[in-house]
Design an enzyme around this catalytic site. Structure first.
Site, PDB file in Angstrom:
ATOM      1  N   CYS A  79       0.866  -1.175   0.000  1.00  0.00           N
ATOM      2  CA  CYS A  79       0.000   0.000   0.000  1.00  0.00           C
ATOM      3  C   CYS A  79       0.907   1.230   0.000  1.00  0.00           C
ATOM      4  O   CYS A  79       1.713   1.417   0.921  1.00  0.00           O
ATOM      5  CB  CYS A  79      -0.871  -0.037   1.261  1.00  0.00           C
ATOM      6  SG  CYS A  79      -1.817   1.455   1.518  1.00  0.00           S
ATOM      7  N   CYS A 191      -0.759   4.237  -6.301  1.00  0.00           N
ATOM      8  CA  CYS A 191      -1.662   3.546  -5.369  1.00  0.00           C
ATOM      9  C   CYS A 191      -1.854   2.132  -5.903  1.00  0.00           C
ATOM     10  O   CYS A 191      -2.189   1.959  -7.083  1.00  0.00           O
ATOM     11  CB  CYS A 191      -3.001   4.298  -5.318  1.00  0.00           C
ATOM     12  SG  CYS A 191      -4.307   3.373  -4.479  1.00  0.00           S
TER      13      CYS A 191
HETATM   14  N1  DGL Z   1      -3.905   0.595  -1.688  1.00  0.00           N
HETATM   15  C1  DGL Z   1      -3.674   1.845  -1.047  1.00  0.00           C
HETATM   16  C2  DGL Z   1      -2.453   2.557  -1.663  1.00  0.00           C
HETATM   17  O1  DGL Z   1      -1.658   1.939  -2.365  1.00  0.00           O
HETATM   18  C3  DGL Z   1      -4.780   2.854  -1.041  1.00  0.00           C
HETATM   19  C4  DGL Z   1      -6.149   2.534  -0.662  1.00  0.00           C
HETATM   20  C5  DGL Z   1      -6.717   3.331   0.491  1.00  0.00           C
HETATM   21  O2  DGL Z   1      -6.902   4.564   0.404  1.00  0.00           O
HETATM   22  O3  DGL Z   1      -6.958   2.668   1.479  1.00  0.00           O
HETATM   23  O4  DGL Z   1      -2.263   3.716  -1.415  1.00  0.00           O
END
Ligand code: DGL
Length: 268
Positions: A79, A191
């Site tokens: 993430c 993201c």
């Molecule tokens: N998967 C998360 C990232 O790579 C973002 C998702 C979220 O906002 O929870 O930033």
């Protein structure tokens, strides 16, 4: 549980489904004697609109909890938001390797000839010191970085994976402004969720788009800790979540693909 009994494990962590994209790329490199644990913190989803301290405390709590049960070989913070908010702190707190993912801005931007490059991520990522500092440092004069945050794009990714359907108009609405920008052929994915929407993004831009994903660097780091050897994984792995909502058939199918056979709600 005594230390000897603890199972060696590979922890992969995200607020939602974004980490599955990374898992897909590294799955075959994880040896059979290591259990995979996908930890989806869907109770606190989305991370993108929270602050650094909140996310850091949360991830620290999760890793500490898992560290009590498992012998952790490696943690992949799949993430970008969480990596930006907490990776430095976590690395100081734990002895095992923790690998995060950042938007890849540096070298490829220097190489590219395009004048306009779109960088997409969550609110926290796009407004972070980390991202803005890199842009300042490495940006050449003829390149203009257009920054965009979108929580709706995170929702659309979740919808695509959970419901197996997506309305292209929703994606079009998100990129309404950017679609008309001239010389925009490169998008930096900031993201992990967005990786699932590259086809749809290309469709709404109606042209060839070059995506910079940064997955290969993460893969390299992980392989360095494991080994280059590939495995046909036999182990049945664990899928943990913090809010019970994943009951539909489609998502279960995906999880079966990765041999997750244990779904467990963790109260944390
Ligand atoms: N998967 C998360 C990232 O790579 C973002 C998702 C979220 O906002 O929870 O930033």
């Amino acid at each position: 549980m005594s230390f000897k009994k603890k199972k060696k494990s590979f922890i992969i962590l995200d607020s939602g489904i974004g980490g599955l994209y990374i898992l897909k790329k590294i799955y075959k490199y994880i040896p059979n004697n290591i259990k995979i644990i996908y930890f989806m913190d869907n109770l606190k989803f989305p991370y993108g609109n929270k602050n650094y301290l909140y996310i850091t405390k949360r991830i620290f709590k999760i890793i500490k909890y898992l560290n009590k049960i498992y012998y952790i070989k490696i943690v992949v913070l799949a993430c970008t938001t969480a990596s930006i908010a907490s990776l430095k702190y976590l690395k100081k707190k734990f002895k095992f390797p923790i690998i995060g993912i950042y938007p890849y801005i540096k070298k490829k931007i220097k190489k590219t000839k395009q004048k306009n490059i779109l960088l997409i991520g969550t609110y926290l990522t796009i407004n972070s010191y980390h991202v803005n500092n890199i842009i300042k440092k490495y940006l050449s004069k003829n390149i203009n970085i257009i920054k965009k945050y979108s929580s709706e794009l995170v929702n659309q990714s979740e919808l695509k994976i959970n419901k197996n359907k997506i309305n292209l108009n929703n994606i079009k609405n998100i990129f309404q402004k950017e679609i008309n920008i001239k010389n925009l052929n490169t998008i930096i994915i900031g993201c992990t969720h967005y990786n699932f929407l590259t086809k749809e993004i290309k469709k709404v831009f109606k042209k060839e788009i070059f995506f910079i994903k940064n997955i290969s660097r993460v893969k390299k780091k992980i392989i360095c800790i494991l080994s280059k050897k590939k495995y046909k994984r036999k182990k049945k792995d664990y899928f943990f979540f913090t809010k019970k909502k994943y009951k539909n058939k489609y998502i279960k199918k995906i999880f079966q693909l990765y041999k997750f056979n244990k779904f467990k709600k963790i109260n944390i």
